[in-house]
Write a protein that holds these residues in place. Structure first.
Motif, PDB file in Angstrom:
ATOM      1  N   SER A  37       0.740  -1.297  -0.012  1.00 14.26           N
ATOM      2  CA  SER A  37       0.034   0.223  -0.030  1.00 14.26           C
ATOM      3  C   SER A  37       0.940   1.192  -0.109  1.00 14.26           C
ATOM      4  CB  SER A  37      -0.785   0.042   1.296  1.00 14.26           C
ATOM      5  OG  SER A  37      -1.356   1.404   1.563  1.00 14.26           O
ATOM      6  N   GLN A  61      -0.713  -2.385  -6.191  1.00 11.57           N
ATOM      7  CA  GLN A  61      -0.733  -2.395  -4.916  1.00 11.57           C
ATOM      8  C   GLN A  61      -1.419  -3.990  -4.557  1.00 11.57           C
ATOM      9  OE1 GLN A  61      -1.677   1.650  -2.653  1.00 11.57           O
ATOM     10  NE2 GLN A  61      -3.412   1.087  -3.775  1.00 11.57           N
ATOM     11  N   ARG A  65      -5.444  -0.155   0.323  1.00 13.96           N
ATOM     12  CA  ARG A  65      -6.417  -0.013   1.571  1.00 13.96           C
ATOM     13  C   ARG A  65      -7.532   1.081   1.070  1.00 13.96           C
ATOM     14  NH1 ARG A  65      -1.936  -0.100   6.042  1.00 13.96           N
ATOM     15  NH2 ARG A  65      -2.873   1.612   7.171  1.00 13.96           N
ATOM     16  N   GLY A  66      -8.643   1.028   1.443  1.00 12.58           N
ATOM     17  CA  GLY A  66      -9.805   1.813   1.032  1.00 12.58           C
ATOM     18  C   GLY A  66     -10.389   2.414   2.570  1.00 12.58           C
ATOM     19  N   ARG A  67     -11.537   3.099   2.326  1.00  8.70           N
ATOM     20  CA  ARG A  67     -12.151   3.936   3.450  1.00  8.70           C
ATOM     21  C   ARG A  67     -12.930   2.557   4.288  1.00  8.70           C
ATOM     22  NH1 ARG A  67     -15.962   7.566   1.503  1.00  8.70           N
ATOM     23  NH2 ARG A  67     -16.827   7.378   3.472  1.00  8.70           N
ATOM     24  N   TYR A  81      -1.996   5.018  -8.165  1.00 12.04           N
ATOM     25  CA  TYR A  81      -2.013   4.726  -6.790  1.00 12.04           C
ATOM     26  C   TYR A  81      -0.895   5.488  -6.084  1.00 12.04           C
ATOM     27  CZ  TYR A  81      -4.154   0.897  -9.481  1.00 12.04           C
ATOM     28  OH  TYR A  81      -4.908   0.230 -10.279  1.00 12.04           O
ATOM     29  N   CYS A  82      -1.212   6.668  -5.334  1.00 10.51           N
ATOM     30  CA  CYS A  82      -0.245   7.658  -4.865  1.00 10.51           C
ATOM     31  C   CYS A  82      -0.773   7.784  -3.473  1.00 10.51           C
ATOM     32  CB  CYS A  82       0.260   8.438  -5.813  1.00 10.51           C
ATOM     33  SG  CYS A  82      -0.836  10.067  -5.680  1.00 10.51           S
ATOM     34  N   SER A  83       0.479   8.444  -2.663  1.00  9.92           N
ATOM     35  CA  SER A  83       0.072   8.735  -1.347  1.00  9.92           C
ATOM     36  C   SER A  83       1.099  10.101  -1.166  1.00  9.92           C
ATOM     37  CB  SER A  83       0.387   7.975  -0.223  1.00  9.92           C
ATOM     38  OG  SER A  83      -0.261   6.934  -0.440  1.00  9.92           O
ATOM     39  N   GLY A 153      -4.094   9.434   0.540  1.00  9.20           N
ATOM     40  CA  GLY A 153      -3.916   8.248  -0.335  1.00  9.20           C
ATOM     41  C   GLY A 153      -4.730   8.621  -1.600  1.00  9.20           C
ATOM     42  N   ILE A 154      -4.393   8.382  -2.716  1.00  7.95           N
ATOM     43  CA  ILE A 154      -5.535   8.684  -3.827  1.00  7.95           C
ATOM     44  C   ILE A 154      -5.261   7.596  -4.788  1.00  7.95           C
ATOM     45  CG2 ILE A 154      -5.954  10.306  -5.968  1.00  7.95           C
ATOM     46  CD1 ILE A 154      -4.271  12.398  -4.424  1.00  7.95           C
ATOM     47  N   GLY A 155      -6.460   6.942  -5.119  1.00  2.00           N
ATOM     48  CA  GLY A 155      -6.739   5.757  -5.917  1.00  2.00           C
ATOM     49  C   GLY A 155      -7.592   6.281  -7.122  1.00  2.00           C
ATOM     50  N   SER A 286     -14.805   0.355  -2.822  1.00  2.00           N
ATOM     51  CA  SER A 286     -13.730  -0.016  -2.076  1.00  2.00           C
ATOM     52  C   SER A 286     -13.881  -1.122  -1.201  1.00  2.00           C
ATOM     53  CB  SER A 286     -13.375   1.455  -1.694  1.00  2.00           C
ATOM     54  OG  SER A 286     -14.200   2.000  -0.631  1.00  2.00           O
TER      55      SER A 286
HETATM   56  C1  BTN Z   1     -11.817   4.934  -0.789  1.00  2.00           C
HETATM   57  O1  BTN Z   1     -12.351   3.934  -0.026  1.00  2.00           O
HETATM   58  O2  BTN Z   1     -12.635   5.506  -1.666  1.00  2.00           O
HETATM   59  C2  BTN Z   1     -10.383   5.439  -0.631  1.00  2.00           C
HETATM   60  C3  BTN Z   1      -9.599   4.536  -1.598  1.00  2.00           C
HETATM   61  C4  BTN Z   1      -7.872   4.958  -1.619  1.00  2.00           C
HETATM   62  C5  BTN Z   1      -7.178   4.238  -2.207  1.00  2.00           C
HETATM   63  C6  BTN Z   1      -5.867   4.868  -2.611  1.00  2.00           C
HETATM   64  S1  BTN Z   1      -4.827   4.074  -3.649  1.00  2.00           S
HETATM   65  C7  BTN Z   1      -3.451   4.832  -3.035  1.00  2.00           C
HETATM   66  C8  BTN Z   1      -3.453   4.784  -1.568  1.00  2.00           C
HETATM   67  N1  BTN Z   1      -2.883   3.723  -0.821  1.00  2.00           N
HETATM   68  C9  BTN Z   1      -3.755   2.877  -0.362  1.00  2.00           C
HETATM   69  O3  BTN Z   1      -3.643   1.820   0.284  1.00  2.00           O
HETATM   70  N2  BTN Z   1      -5.014   3.369  -0.377  1.00  2.00           N
HETATM   71  C10 BTN Z   1      -5.171   4.754  -1.054  1.00  2.00           C
END
Ligand code: BTN
Length: 286
Positions: A37, A61, A65-67, A81-83, A153-155, A286
């Motif tokens: 991640s 990845q 990870r999501g919310r 996929y970036c942070s 984190g931006i997906g 997610s």
């Molecule tokens: C959501 O659930 O809407 C949030 C999703 C966020 C995904 C991004 S992908 C890059 C970053 N690394 C992760 O593990 N999650 C976030």
């Protein structure tokens, strides 16, 4: 699930840097072909004193990870996929502003670079034609009074075809390629996202959140809508009337009372002429 051919594999830090017009954000990029991640790696870097503006990008990845403890589907080389690591001068109670800020940055960048009309579902899902194409996950470390650091984190589902999206996402999710009907160049899009985040964040550091809130309201798909908020075991229906300076959602219920939500799942409801409701746009991505 079948993966389509990578339509655009030019996604190296050099390509991103060539398109980068920021002053500080993204000037250091940690780029990986594969990570568990990007958020996790960015938090490890933060703990080792990496500077603000450091970015982690992965082509795939394994445990995105999501919310709300969900996972984020991260097909190799198709998405972004970036942070981003930030060290904001912000009270923890205002942390939600960082996700609103990033949602604005991502939605604007999609509109500018891809030519699609994207909107934001509270607090930070990015929709195109009512389907989720991007999500944001804020993590970090807070003490009682300050944020030690924040990792955003931006997906973004960029070049996925429908065959690249798993069955459970087919109904609620999409990609920029599906919606535009053409492959999207990822480096330019990510460079624009960094630029928009840098601009909005500098305002926030000067204690000015008006730009974020005004743009969030303009891009919002939630305000003015009949919504259903699901929080723990409670279900509350009403009309979303505003977002507060802390990023909370203000909902007016049928009896006229106003309720404030700092977190929770939101469903946009379609009200039919008979007053019957149908759910639309539940957070399923997610
Ligand atoms: C959501 O659930 O809407 C949030 C999703 C966020 C995904 C991004 S992908 C890059 C970053 N690394 C992760 O593990 N999650 C976030």
């Amino acid at each position: 699930m079948k993966h389509s051919m990578d339509p655009n594999n030019s996604y190296l830090p050099e390509q991103i840097k060539k398109r980068l017009t920021t002053r500080w954000l993204g000037q250091t990029i940690h780029f990986y072909q594969q990570l568990d991640s990007t958020n996790l790696t960015a938090m490890e870097l933060a703990e080792r004193d990496a500077p603000e503006g450091t970015v982690v990008i992965a082509e795939q990845q394994l445990r995105g990870r999501g919310r709300a403890g969900r996972s984020w589907h991260s097909s190799p080389r198709l998405g972004i996929y970036c942070s981003i690591l930030l060290r904001p001068k912000l009270f923890p109670a205002k942390a939600q502003l960082l996700t609103l800020m990033t949602a604005v940055a991502v939605a604007k960048s999609i509109n500018i670079k891809v030519g699609l009309s994207s909107t934001i579902k509270w607090p930070n899902d990015i929709l195109v034609n009512n389907k989720k194409v991007a999500g944001i996950l804020l993590e970090g470390r807070v003490s009682s009074t300050i944020m030690e650091y924040a990792v955003i984190g931006i997906g973004i589902n960029v070049n996925h075809t429908s065959a690249d999206l798993p069955d459970e996402l087919q109904a609620g999710a999409s990609s920029l390629r599906i919606e535009r009907g053409e492959v999207v160049e990822r480096s330019g899009l990510i460079g624009q996202v960094f630029l928009e985040v840098e601009r909005l964040y500098e305002g926030l550091q000067q204690r000015d959140s008006t730009m974020i809130l005004e743009q969030w309201r303009l891009l919002s798909a939630t305000l003015g809508r009949h919504v259903r908020i699901i929080k723990k075991d409670k279900v509350i229906d009403g009309i979303a009337v505003n977002v507060t300076t802390e990023g909370a959602l203000l909902v007016r219920r049928e009896d006229g009372s106003l309720n404030l939500f700092h977190a929770g799942e939101v469903e946009h409801l379609n009200m039919s002429a008979s007053g019957e409701e149908g759910a639309d746009g539940r957070d399923t991505c997610s």
